[in-house]
Design an enzyme around this catalytic site. Structure first.
Site, PDB file in Angstrom:
ATOM      1  N   GLY A 146       0.832  -1.197   0.000  1.00 13.59           N
ATOM      2  CA  GLY A 146       0.000   0.000   0.000  1.00 13.59           C
ATOM      3  C   GLY A 146       0.864   1.242   0.000  1.00 13.59           C
ATOM      4  O   GLY A 146       2.023   1.197   0.431  1.00 13.59           O
ATOM      5  N   GLN A 182       3.093   9.952   1.101  1.00 14.23           N
ATOM      6  CA  GLN A 182       4.373   9.232   1.093  1.00 14.23           C
ATOM      7  C   GLN A 182       5.213   9.529  -0.144  1.00 14.23           C
ATOM      8  O   GLN A 182       6.389   9.184  -0.181  1.00 14.23           O
ATOM      9  CB  GLN A 182       4.135   7.719   1.186  1.00 14.23           C
ATOM     10  CG  GLN A 182       3.587   7.292   2.529  1.00 14.23           C
ATOM     11  CD  GLN A 182       3.436   5.789   2.571  1.00 14.23           C
ATOM     12  OE1 GLN A 182       2.429   5.247   2.129  1.00 14.23           O
ATOM     13  NE2 GLN A 182       4.455   5.093   3.062  1.00 14.23           N
ATOM     14  N   CYS A 201       6.115  -0.033   7.243  1.00 13.65           N
ATOM     15  CA  CYS A 201       5.750   1.105   6.390  1.00 13.65           C
ATOM     16  C   CYS A 201       6.931   1.443   5.492  1.00 13.65           C
ATOM     17  O   CYS A 201       8.073   1.464   5.959  1.00 13.65           O
ATOM     18  CB  CYS A 201       5.403   2.297   7.273  1.00 13.65           C
ATOM     19  SG  CYS A 201       4.929   3.758   6.341  1.00 13.65           S
ATOM     20  N   LEU A 202       6.637   1.722   4.224  1.00 16.12           N
ATOM     21  CA  LEU A 202       7.707   2.055   3.284  1.00 16.12           C
ATOM     22  C   LEU A 202       8.395   3.372   3.643  1.00 16.12           C
ATOM     23  O   LEU A 202       9.482   3.647   3.151  1.00 16.12           O
ATOM     24  CB  LEU A 202       7.146   2.130   1.852  1.00 16.12           C
ATOM     25  CG  LEU A 202       6.633   0.811   1.263  1.00 16.12           C
ATOM     26  CD1 LEU A 202       6.009   1.046  -0.110  1.00 16.12           C
ATOM     27  CD2 LEU A 202       7.753  -0.220   1.171  1.00 16.12           C
ATOM     28  N   HIS A 220      -4.238   1.491   7.621  1.00 18.93           N
ATOM     29  CA  HIS A 220      -2.885   2.063   7.627  1.00 18.93           C
ATOM     30  C   HIS A 220      -2.782   3.216   6.615  1.00 18.93           C
ATOM     31  O   HIS A 220      -2.278   4.294   6.938  1.00 18.93           O
ATOM     32  CB  HIS A 220      -1.882   0.945   7.295  1.00 18.93           C
ATOM     33  CG  HIS A 220      -0.451   1.368   7.215  1.00 18.93           C
ATOM     34  ND1 HIS A 220       0.514   0.920   8.087  1.00 18.93           N
ATOM     35  CD2 HIS A 220       0.199   2.199   6.362  1.00 18.93           C
ATOM     36  CE1 HIS A 220       1.687   1.465   7.770  1.00 18.93           C
ATOM     37  NE2 HIS A 220       1.520   2.242   6.722  1.00 18.93           N
ATOM     38  N   GLU A 221      -3.287   2.989   5.392  1.00 24.06           N
ATOM     39  CA  GLU A 221      -3.144   4.008   4.347  1.00 24.06           C
ATOM     40  C   GLU A 221      -4.046   5.223   4.614  1.00 24.06           C
ATOM     41  O   GLU A 221      -3.645   6.362   4.366  1.00 24.06           O
ATOM     42  CB  GLU A 221      -3.436   3.413   2.960  1.00 24.06           C
ATOM     43  CG  GLU A 221      -2.525   2.260   2.534  1.00 24.06           C
ATOM     44  CD  GLU A 221      -1.037   2.505   2.735  1.00 24.06           C
ATOM     45  OE1 GLU A 221      -0.593   3.676   2.676  1.00 24.06           O
ATOM     46  OE2 GLU A 221      -0.310   1.531   2.983  1.00 24.06           O
ATOM     47  N   HIS A 273      -2.488   7.483   7.003  1.00 27.85           N
ATOM     48  CA  HIS A 273      -1.484   8.354   6.381  1.00 27.85           C
ATOM     49  C   HIS A 273      -2.115   9.670   5.915  1.00 27.85           C
ATOM     50  O   HIS A 273      -1.489  10.723   5.974  1.00 27.85           O
ATOM     51  CB  HIS A 273      -0.862   7.677   5.152  1.00 27.85           C
ATOM     52  CG  HIS A 273       0.360   6.857   5.442  1.00 27.85           C
ATOM     53  ND1 HIS A 273       1.515   7.382   5.985  1.00 27.85           N
ATOM     54  CD2 HIS A 273       0.627   5.545   5.237  1.00 27.85           C
ATOM     55  CE1 HIS A 273       2.428   6.420   6.109  1.00 27.85           C
ATOM     56  NE2 HIS A 273       1.910   5.289   5.668  1.00 27.85           N
TER      57      HIS A 273
HETATM   58 ZN   LIG Z   1       2.799   3.469   5.666  1.00 29.28          ZN
END
Ligand SMILES: [Zn+2]
Length: 160
Positions: free
Chosen positions: A46, A51, A90-91, A132-133, A136
């Site tokens: 995701g 991000q 998380c990226l 999660h997304e 963000h």
């Molecule tokens: Zn994340």
């Protein structure tokens, strides 16, 4: 298509509230395409627009299930059910993982890239990814809500 740079903690953009997309322009559609490409390149499941440094309410998710790639503009959780507790990464946060309590099933409403209203219901990993997304988009990282955050090795094992 183009890869975008994934913003890393502690960049302030990750802590800001993203703005509603009022009009779906070719730029917004290109953003979604680039986000998916960037997510696949980074082997994530995701990615949210903040991000890649864009404060717009847009997310992409692909957890490898029958839904394939999900693109959502202005996503909103309309219902939550049950509970799951497990590890999350998380990226935008390298080298860490955390144990996070999330709803087990969520229903999410939003717009697709053509402005059509779409609804998804997902459980397990897909539900976790939605939560999660969407966090963000509100400037919330999993490290803000995790019950425990720990360092991991490059192989993904917990460091002891
Ligand atoms: Zn994340």
């Amino acid at each position: 298509m183009a890869l975008r740079i994934i913003v890393q903690e502690p960049d302030e953009v990750l802590h800001q509230v993203a703005k509603e997309v009022k009009k779906i322009t070719p730029n917004v559609q290109k953003l979604l395409t680039d986000m998916a490409e960037t997510m696949y390149d980074a082997e994530g499941v995701g990615l949210a627009a903040p991000q890649v440094g864009i404060l717009k309410r847009a997310i992409v998710i692909n957890v490898g299930d029958e839904h394939g790639l999900i693109e959502l503009i202005n996503p909103e959780i309309v219902s939550k059910e049950g509970e799951q507790f497990g590890p999350e990464g998380c990226l935008s946060i390298q080298g860490l993982r955390g144990d996070v309590r999330r709803a087990q099933t969520v229903t999410v409403k939003g717009l697709d890239r053509n402005g059509k209203e779409v609804t998804y219901t997902g459980s397990d990993l897909l539900a976790r990814a939605f939560q999660h997304e969407i966090d963000h988009l509100n400037g919330v990282l999993y490290t803000d809500v995790a019950e425990r955050v720990y360092e991991i090795t490059p192989e993904g094992e917990e460091k002891v």
